[in-house]
Write a protein that holds these residues in place. Sequence first.
Motif, mmCIF file in Angstrom:
data_model
loop_
_atom_site.group_PDB
_atom_site.id
_atom_site.type_symbol
_atom_site.label_atom_id
_atom_site.label_comp_id
_atom_site.label_asym_id
_atom_site.label_seq_id
_atom_site.Cartn_x
_atom_site.Cartn_y
_atom_site.Cartn_z
ATOM 1 N N ALA A 7 27.381 30.978 31.470
ATOM 2 C CA ALA A 7 27.486 32.159 32.344
ATOM 3 C C ALA A 7 28.454 31.912 33.490
ATOM 4 O O ALA A 7 28.061 31.858 34.647
ATOM 5 N N PRO A 8 29.743 31.758 33.169
ATOM 6 C CA PRO A 8 30.699 31.494 34.258
ATOM 7 C C PRO A 8 30.889 32.707 35.169
ATOM 8 O O PRO A 8 30.822 33.851 34.711
ATOM 9 N N SER A 9 31.078 32.422 36.444
ATOM 10 C CA SER A 9 31.456 33.458 37.409
ATOM 11 C C SER A 9 32.959 33.333 37.638
ATOM 12 O O SER A 9 33.398 32.327 38.171
ATOM 13 N N PRO A 10 33.723 34.319 37.235
ATOM 14 C CA PRO A 10 35.183 34.189 37.387
ATOM 15 C C PRO A 10 35.624 34.542 38.803
ATOM 16 O O PRO A 10 36.463 35.392 39.020
ATOM 17 N N THR A 11 35.043 33.877 39.772
ATOM 18 C CA THR A 11 35.331 34.193 41.166
ATOM 19 C C THR A 11 36.458 33.326 41.703
ATOM 20 O O THR A 11 36.896 33.515 42.810
ATOM 21 N N GLY A 12 36.883 32.378 40.966
ATOM 22 C CA GLY A 12 37.934 31.509 41.463
ATOM 23 C C GLY A 12 38.218 30.465 40.419
ATOM 24 O O GLY A 12 38.986 30.682 39.508
ATOM 25 N N ALA A 13 37.521 29.345 40.504
ATOM 26 C CA ALA A 13 37.836 28.277 39.577
ATOM 27 C C ALA A 13 36.577 27.537 39.198
ATOM 28 O O ALA A 13 35.577 27.566 39.901
ATOM 29 N N GLN A 14 36.637 26.883 38.061
ATOM 30 C CA GLN A 14 35.535 26.051 37.590
ATOM 31 C C GLN A 14 35.792 24.602 38.013
ATOM 32 O O GLN A 14 36.926 24.148 38.032
ATOM 33 N N HIS A 15 34.717 23.910 38.327
ATOM 34 C CA HIS A 15 34.785 22.547 38.858
ATOM 35 C C HIS A 15 33.977 21.609 37.970
ATOM 36 O O HIS A 15 33.261 22.053 37.078
ATOM 37 N N PRO A 46 35.258 42.423 43.226
ATOM 38 C CA PRO A 46 35.432 43.870 43.253
ATOM 39 C C PRO A 46 35.770 44.412 41.868
ATOM 40 O O PRO A 46 35.422 45.522 41.514
ATOM 41 N N ARG A 47 36.450 43.646 41.079
ATOM 42 C CA ARG A 47 36.733 44.029 39.688
ATOM 43 C C ARG A 47 37.045 42.742 38.945
ATOM 44 O O ARG A 47 37.186 41.697 39.572
ATOM 45 N N VAL A 48 37.130 42.822 37.620
ATOM 46 C CA VAL A 48 37.436 41.609 36.858
ATOM 47 C C VAL A 48 38.800 41.090 37.300
ATOM 48 O O VAL A 48 39.789 41.807 37.269
ATOM 49 N N LYS A 49 38.813 39.860 37.769
ATOM 50 C CA LYS A 49 40.101 39.250 38.079
ATOM 51 C C LYS A 49 40.590 38.616 36.801
ATOM 52 O O LYS A 49 40.023 37.633 36.344
ATOM 53 N N LEU A 50 41.627 39.207 36.254
ATOM 54 C CA LEU A 50 42.094 38.763 34.941
ATOM 55 C C LEU A 50 42.401 37.270 34.934
ATOM 56 O O LEU A 50 41.990 36.542 34.043
ATOM 57 N N TRP A 51 43.103 36.789 35.959
ATOM 58 C CA TRP A 51 43.481 35.377 35.952
ATOM 59 C C TRP A 51 42.265 34.470 36.020
ATOM 60 O O TRP A 51 42.211 33.444 35.355
ATOM 61 N N ALA A 52 41.271 34.894 36.827
ATOM 62 C CA ALA A 52 40.096 34.030 36.985
ATOM 63 C C ALA A 52 39.258 34.025 35.708
ATOM 64 O O ALA A 52 38.690 32.997 35.329
ATOM 65 N N LEU A 53 39.206 35.179 35.055
ATOM 66 C CA LEU A 53 38.457 35.268 33.805
ATOM 67 C C LEU A 53 39.115 34.422 32.725
ATOM 68 O O LEU A 53 38.471 33.596 32.076
ATOM 69 N N THR A 54 40.415 34.600 32.556
ATOM 70 C CA THR A 54 41.083 33.823 31.504
ATOM 71 C C THR A 54 41.070 32.336 31.854
ATOM 72 O O THR A 54 40.933 31.494 30.980
ATOM 73 N N GLN A 55 41.172 32.034 33.151
ATOM 74 C CA GLN A 55 41.140 30.624 33.543
ATOM 75 C C GLN A 55 39.795 29.981 33.180
ATOM 76 O O GLN A 55 39.747 28.873 32.650
ATOM 77 N N ALA A 56 38.704 30.704 33.457
ATOM 78 C CA ALA A 56 37.384 30.158 33.134
ATOM 79 C C ALA A 56 37.248 29.938 31.618
ATOM 80 O O ALA A 56 36.752 28.905 31.173
ATOM 81 N N LEU A 57 37.724 30.923 30.840
ATOM 82 C CA LEU A 57 37.618 30.788 29.383
ATOM 83 C C LEU A 57 38.531 29.679 28.870
ATOM 84 O O LEU A 57 38.162 28.918 27.964
ATOM 85 N N SER A 270 41.284 23.539 36.218
ATOM 86 C CA SER A 270 42.584 24.051 35.782
ATOM 87 C C SER A 270 43.718 23.110 36.196
ATOM 88 O O SER A 270 44.741 23.026 35.503
ATOM 89 N N ILE A 271 43.522 22.386 37.298
ATOM 90 C CA ILE A 271 44.548 21.426 37.733
ATOM 91 C C ILE A 271 44.683 20.316 36.687
ATOM 92 O O ILE A 271 45.786 19.928 36.307
#
Length: 330
Positions: A7-15, A46-57, A270-271
Amino acid sequence: MPKGRLAPSPTGAQHPGNARTFLVAWLAARSSRSPLVCRIEDIDSPRVKLWALTQALDDLAWLGLDWDEGPPRPGVRAAMEAGDEPGVPFVQSQRLARYRDVLAELKSRELIYPCTCSRSEASQAASAPHAGHEPAVYPGTCAGRFAGEAASLPEGTYCWRFRMAGFREPIGWQDAIAGLQVASLPGTLGDFVIAKADGTPSYQLAVVVDDHDMGIEQVVRGDDLIPSTFRQLALYQTLGWQAPGFAHVPLVKGPDGLRLAKRHGDSRLSILREAGVDPRRVIGWLARSLGLAEEASPITPGELIETFAWEKIAKDPVMFPREVWEGWLR
Ligand code: GLU
Ligand code: ZN
């Protein structure tokens, strides 16, 4: 075959802390030949952040963790760019009507009430309350209100709280990692925020409705969410739904003993991915830290399936040394 979920939250980045929890969730499902759902918990954006979603996946795929139900990968980016809804049932921001229906039921049963006390708590309630963000016990100031009184309150001046007063018996569960957890609810947790005035659900509501609707039988997540599990069990009882089993993974901490965060330095997966780091090294370190491998040598998630066992999982939080991060990037 307990169906599990990522259940990732695409709010920024995964650690690394997220990766550790995802690894346990994945191994729990794969070692019992159970299906795994990937659900996007994006109601706090506020809405799906495309970059954060694809980054998490992309991070999950890079780690070698896959799923059976959920947003297609890598098709999700193309689908969203084309204006299609990505895996509609698995993205929270696309399930708001469903949460509103459940909220309406709770209103009609007078199980929730409008609270005008704290706007800041309500505005944060869409995110899972991770370590250091557990709200104070609400003193019950507005608990005398009826649900219908919301009609005379201006929108935006109140939130909805769930009444805990009815839970006189202690609530608990046998956690697959943390062992038996029991608490008596009204006193220890208080009435929690369940939605904003406009019906936007809190994390607690969305996660229960989703886990129920998606047929989740086993929830694996960080142990800073143990207080939230008590709230969620209260919701399961109220709604007459069967609760899943729970496994709470001890946290990854920084050298100061606090949950790994930005102030400890950049630790975005992602780094590592973009720098071409071998993900097996990351999995190896995580597996060793979990007690699932003898050494921190490179390994794939698949190679850990056969020897996975709940009893092996270390019950203490683990410190993530900066040298490990730097070593990966060297
Ligand atoms: N989406 C939440 C997070 O990434 C996880 C909540 C849960 O597993 O219940 O923090
Ligand atoms: Zn109040």
